[in-house]
Every structure is written in structure tokens, then in C-alpha cells.
Design an enzyme around this catalytic site. Structure first.
Site, short mmCIF file in Angstrom:
data_model
loop_
_atom_site.label_atom_id
_atom_site.label_comp_id
_atom_site.label_asym_id
_atom_site.label_seq_id
_atom_site.Cartn_x
_atom_site.Cartn_y
_atom_site.Cartn_z
N GLU A 41 -1.37 -8.84 -0.20
CA GLU A 41 -2.12 -7.77 -1.07
C GLU A 41 -2.26 -8.66 -2.48
O GLU A 41 -1.44 -9.25 -2.86
CB GLU A 41 -1.03 -6.65 -1.40
CG GLU A 41 -1.68 -5.78 -2.45
CD GLU A 41 -0.70 -4.43 -2.72
OE1 GLU A 41 -0.94 -3.30 -3.35
OE2 GLU A 41 0.65 -4.61 -2.32
N LYS A 116 -7.12 0.12 -0.90
CA LYS A 116 -6.04 0.90 -0.78
C LYS A 116 -6.29 2.37 -1.04
O LYS A 116 -6.82 2.65 -1.95
CB LYS A 116 -5.01 0.16 -1.89
CG LYS A 116 -3.44 0.76 -1.50
CD LYS A 116 -2.65 -0.40 -2.56
CE LYS A 116 -1.10 0.02 -2.44
NZ LYS A 116 -0.36 -0.83 -3.18
N CYS A 156 -0.27 -2.30 1.60
CA CYS A 156 1.14 -1.91 1.46
C CYS A 156 1.53 -0.71 1.60
O CYS A 156 1.89 -0.33 2.34
CB CYS A 156 1.36 -2.62 -0.19
SG CYS A 156 2.91 -2.83 -0.56
#
Length: 564
Positions: A41, A116, A156
Site C-alpha cells: 500500500e 481503497k 489493507c
């Protein structure tokens, strides 16, 4: 299809340098026959970039670096593709103006392919300050050798959706559920997940659950390295569609490994690593990277003959090399001969240089200087703290003069209850064990002196034979030697009682009623709660510490100073 898991250690904000690091991993992956390289990330920025994300110059540089990387890869490895973590700018005036995103570099071009969805704002995370959440799942179609692969892309926190495993989760969509109708072949999760005890196993359980839900393998790539207070342990892995571990990368070091998505291999036996070894390696990595990334090659610490400074000395020697660490002994009239001998013996075992400066005359001069304004010599805590502040001043002077990083040696238990001195033993550029309770300090030192630590000691460059800390240091009653025959227990509860209570207050945020129901003494609860509150002003002025627990006294601890 062969995927390369590139577990990288970036320098936050060094987009050009991080780009070179990614290219180096791509070259290694190409030599190993990889088709697609996966990086962590925000791999181009390093995590967490914090307010560097608000820098226009960095955002302009990001495009330049991506263009250059695309050009180089097209020339050097035209058949290779790579997923890179970046900050994507939105094209409207609304705030925040960025997405936490992934870009695919392929065929001399790059394009954003995923954003994300779940943005953490708990503990050390503050992503909603910078990023907007994506509203839809991302699927990348990737063709190789005549087969079209459908790759689900998550970043994540998008994987952290299992309340039954986590106990809780942040509000928002379930990115795994959103991928169910997409019939993906693989799930990729590119992460920057900091180290804490037991977290590695939880990540694997979350990935295994996602693999079961999606009937597809899950590839988890994590950042490694220390960035300020955070230590990222890497420990990237693959679980297959049966939720079995198929690949495991090492903890606490950079690595590139290949996983063949067409392989029929299933279960992988991974040696169990002692939790104390994981903690020790994380602390070593944290010190090494904090020093290196801040431009320090050498370190200094005060060595007292006590267990805290002994542990910090060992960690520093493992991180930087014993020849790059100097210890200063500063005996006072109350220092025992045994403590001085223990400190010198420890330094000799480590091969660490020492200097000794007696502070007796300085104490006398300070006391004499204070008699006129006080009308009498300083006494009580004031006199005791003079020792610590004199030592702190000497340590800072040496560190300044010799361009050394001063390492503070206080532990979490002391920091919690204020058993530390501002502008004294709290001085330093990094509090190495500021997130390690005193009882865990003893456990770490017992482990380091045991045969179980021999392999680890060898790998980090420490002497492998005999004791490092030493029996006399490990077994002596804790004492700051502030006065004749003084012990920590004169001021504090026994650490065996104190630490479980502190952990329940700090990491679990339990109420008085909950603590009583667990068997804690009501009077002790009230006393420790008061000490914890009153010490907040000290913690606010403490050096940064290495976070190794679920709740540290760092950026994720945000209590007011002036409060009930």
C-alpha cells in the site's frame, strides 16, 4: 501466472528513491520469471506519509516518477507488469482531494486500477484526513499465456471485515462481499499493516476467511521497516482457495518471492517463532530504521546497571552494531558498586565502548546553587530528580557533540504512571522500549539469555555464547537508586500487579466496574487511574517510541492534559 510478492522497506516521502526500490524488485522478479509484481500500500510514498500528502510538489513528482518507471520497465522488462500504491488526485474541488489507490504499470503506461474502500481512523490511522473512500470493488483483468485472469484488488483495511475474528470493525461496506458476484480467480491485498503482538496470525485468519468466502487464493503483501513510531513486520503470505498457507515471506526484512498461481501445492509448514523473538526483532528493526532514516549512524545511551538500559543496549547493538553504540555511566553517591560493575560487564560482553562521569560534584554544586532561592537545600523528589536531570543534560551534550542518536531507556510501565523525570531520563530522540511493560522487559531479557535465543542472536550479530544481560542484572530488584536502598516498590505496586492493570486500562479501556470484576483491587485501581491521568503532561513531552502493542503512548493516544 507467476506473481512476485515484493515486501519493501520505503523511506516516507522519497518518491524517486522508492520508485528505484520498486524497479530493483521488478528486475529481481523478472529474473525469476514473474508476470506481475505486487508492492505494498502506498509503496511509492511509504506509509504513513501523513501531511506530505498535502504537498503539491510531491503530487507533481509522483506523476514524473510513474512516467519514468513505465518507460524504464518497457525497455528493461517489456512483458512484466507491476502494481504500485499511490495517491490519486480527484478532479473536483471537494475535500479530501485524494484516493488511496493502486496503479498498474504495463506496456510503457500506467493507470489507476483500484481505490481503497475502508479508510481507518482509529489508533494511529487518520486516512479520512487525506483520502476519499471508493464506492465500488475493483477487478483487474490480466491476460497471460492465453488465459484471462480476474484479479480482485483490495487495499489493507478492505480485508478487515470479519467481526467474529476481530471483535469489531470500522463502519462501511464489505469489500469481500462485493467481490462475490465477480467470480474472481485471485484476491490481492496490498497492505501497510504495523506490527503488534499476535497481529500476524490475525492477518492470516482474515485472509483465510476471505479465501473461503471467495473460493479463491488470497495474496497478502505487507510493507516492512520502521517509519517513525511504527514498525512494519512484512510477513507477507499466500493462502490458497482451501485457506491453507501456500507461501510465507520472512518477518522484519525486505524480500521478493514468487508464487505460481497455477501450482497445485497446498499446505506449507512454517516454523513457529517465539513471540518474544518477534518482539525483539521488531524493536531491532525499529531502532535501525529510525536511526538510518533520520541520518544517524551512531547511538548513545545511559547505562545504569539496571535491566531497562541493559535491554536497550542489546537492541541498539543488534540494530547498529556494538561498535556504533556508546554507553555513558554516571554514578552518583547513591549508585551501588554492583550496578557499576554490572553495567561495565554488560558493555564488555557486547563489545560496546563506555565512558564514566561521576555526577557527585555536579549534584553538590546544583544543591548549593538552589539554597539561596529555596532557603534550604532541595529535598525529597526535587533532590532525587536533580540526579536524573544532571544525567540527562550530560547525555544530550555528548549526543549533540558527537552526532549520536540518544536512546531513552524508560519502559511503558514507568511512562504510564509518571515514574520518570522530564528533562532527565526522558531525554532522547527515541524511546526504544517505551511500549514494553516492565514485566515484558524481564521476559525479553530472560529469553535473550536462554539457549532459545542463540540463533536469533547470531543472525543479528550479537555474541552467541553465554549470557548477554547477565543473571545479576535480571535478578536484582528494580531500582532507580535515587537514595540509599531505594527500590521501585517504594513508590509503585509490584509490577506483577501493576502491568496487567495498566494493560487493561490502556489497551482495553476497561471501566472500574469491569476491572473489579476481573479481580483487581479497587483501591489499587483508583490509585493507578490517578497516576495515569496525572502523567499525561509528561507523556506529551516524551520522545517518540516504537509502537509494538495494540495501544501505545504515541499518535494513537489522544487524551487531554487538562481534564478530570
Amino acid at each position: 501466472m507467476r506473481l512476485a510478492l515484493a515486501q519493501l522497506n520505503p523511506l516516507v516521502g522519497d518518491l524517486a528513491g522508492n520508485g528505484e526500490k520498486i524497479l530493483a524488485a521488478c528486475r529481481e522478479a523478472a529474473d525469476l520469471g514473474a508476470d506481475l509484481v505486487l508492492t505494498p500500500e502506498l509503496s511509492l510514498w511509504g506509509y504513513p506519509p501523513r501531511d506530505l500528502l498535502l504537498s503539491h510538489n510531491h503530487l507533481v513528482q509522483q506523476s514524473d516518477v510513474l512516467n519514468q518507471m513505465a518507460s524504464i520497465l518497457a525497455h528493461e522488462a517489456p512483458d512484466l507488469a507491476v502494481l504500485v500504491g499511490l495517491a490519486e488526485q480527484a478532479h473536483d474541488p471537494q475535500l479530501p482531494q485524494l484516493f488511496n489507490a493502486l496503479a498498474l504499470i504495463k506496456s510503457s503506461q500506467w493507470q489507476v486500477v483500484a481505490r481503497k474502500q475502508l479508510l481507518p481512523t482509529y489508533d494511529v490511522f487518520d486516512e479520512k484526513r487525506y483520502f476519499r473512500p471508493a464506492g465500488t470493488p475493483a477487478v483487474l483483468e490480466f491476460e497471460r499465456d492465453g488465459r484471462r485472469w480476474r484479479l480482485g484488488l483490495t487495499i489493507c483495511e478492505d480485508l478487515w471485515v470479519e467481526e467474529a475474528l476481530q471483535g469489531k470493525r470500522i463502519a462501511g461496506p464489505d469489500p469481500i462481499a462485493a467481490l462475490l458476484p465477480q467470480n474472481i480467480d485471485l484476491l490481492l491485498n496490498l497492505s501497510a499493516s504495523p506490527f503488534s503482538q499476535s497481529k500476524e496470525l490475525l492477518r492470516q485468519r482474515l485472509a483465510a476467511r476471505a479465501a473461503q468466502r471467495l473460493s479463491a487464493p488470497v495474496i497478502y503483501v505487507n510493507q516492512v521497516g520502521g517509519n517513525d513510531e511504527l514498525v512494519f513486520d512484512g510477513a507477507s503470505f499466500v493462502v490458497d482457495e482451501h485457506a491453507e498457507l501456500a507461501l510465507q515471506l520472512p518477518s522484519c526484512r525486505e524480500s521478493v518471492a514468487i508464487w505460481d498461481a497455477t501450482s497445485t501445492a497446498t499446505h506449507l509448514d512454517v516454523p513457529t517463532i517465539e513471540p518474544l523473538e518477534k518482539l525483539f526483532r521488531a524493536l531491532v528493526l525499529g531502532v535501525r530504521d529510525y536511526a538510518g532514516k533520520c541520518g544517524f549512524k551512531r547511538a548513545l545511551l545511559g547505562l545504569s546497571g539496571g535491566i531497562d538500559s541493559a535491554l536497550v543496549a542489546v537492541i541498539a547493538a543488534a540494530a547498529l552494531g556494538a561498535d556504533q553504540v556508546t554507553s555513558l555511566l554516571m554514578p552518583s553517591p547513591w549508585s551501588s558498586a554492583g550496578s557499576i560493575d554490572d553495567a561495565l560487564a554488560l558493555a564488555k560482553r557486547l563489545g560496546m565502548a563506555t565512558h564514566t562521569v561521576s555526577i557527585a560534584t555536579l549534584m553538590t554544586n546544583f544543591e548549593a546553587a538552589l539554597i539561596p532561592p529555596l532557603g534550604k537545600p532541595p529535598e525529597g523528589v526535587t533532590a532525587e530528580n536533580l540526579q536524573s536531570r544532571i544525567r540527562g543534560t550530560l547525555l544530550m551534550a555528548l549526543a549533540n557533540q558527537q552526532d549520536q542518536l540518544l536512546l531513552s531507556t524508560g519502559n511503558k510501565s514507568e511512562l504510564a504512571v509518571g515514574y520518570c523525570t522530564l528533562y532527565g531520563d526522558m531525554n532522547g530522540g527515541l524511546a526504544v522500549i517505551g511500549d514494553v511493560y516492565k514485566t515484558n522487559v524481564f521476559r525479553l531479557c530472560d529469553w535473550l539469555d536462554s539457549p532459545a535465543a542463540e540463533t536469533c542472536r547470531k543472525e543479528v550479530g550479537l555474541p552467541t555464547k553465554g549470557e548477554l544481560i547477565g543473571t545479576t542484572i535480571r535478578q536484582k530488584p528494580p531500582s532507580a537508586e535515587l537514595r540509599p536502598n531505594q527500590r521501585d516498590s517504594d513508590s509503585l505496586p509490584d509490577y506483577a500487579l501493576l502491568d496487567p492493570l495498566l494493560k487493561a486500562l490502556i489497551e482495553e479501556r476497561l471501566s472500574t466496574e469491569q476491572l473489579v470484576s476481573r479481580g483487581h483491587n479497587p483501591a489499587l485501581i483508583g490509585r493507578v487511574q490517578q497516576l495515569l491521568r496525572r502523567a499525561e503532561f509528561k507523556r506529551r513531552q516524551a520522545p517518540p517510541l516504537l509502537k509494538v502493542s495494540s495501544q501505545a503512548f504515541g499518535s494513537g493516544w489522544r487524551l487531554p492534559i487538562a481534564a478530570e
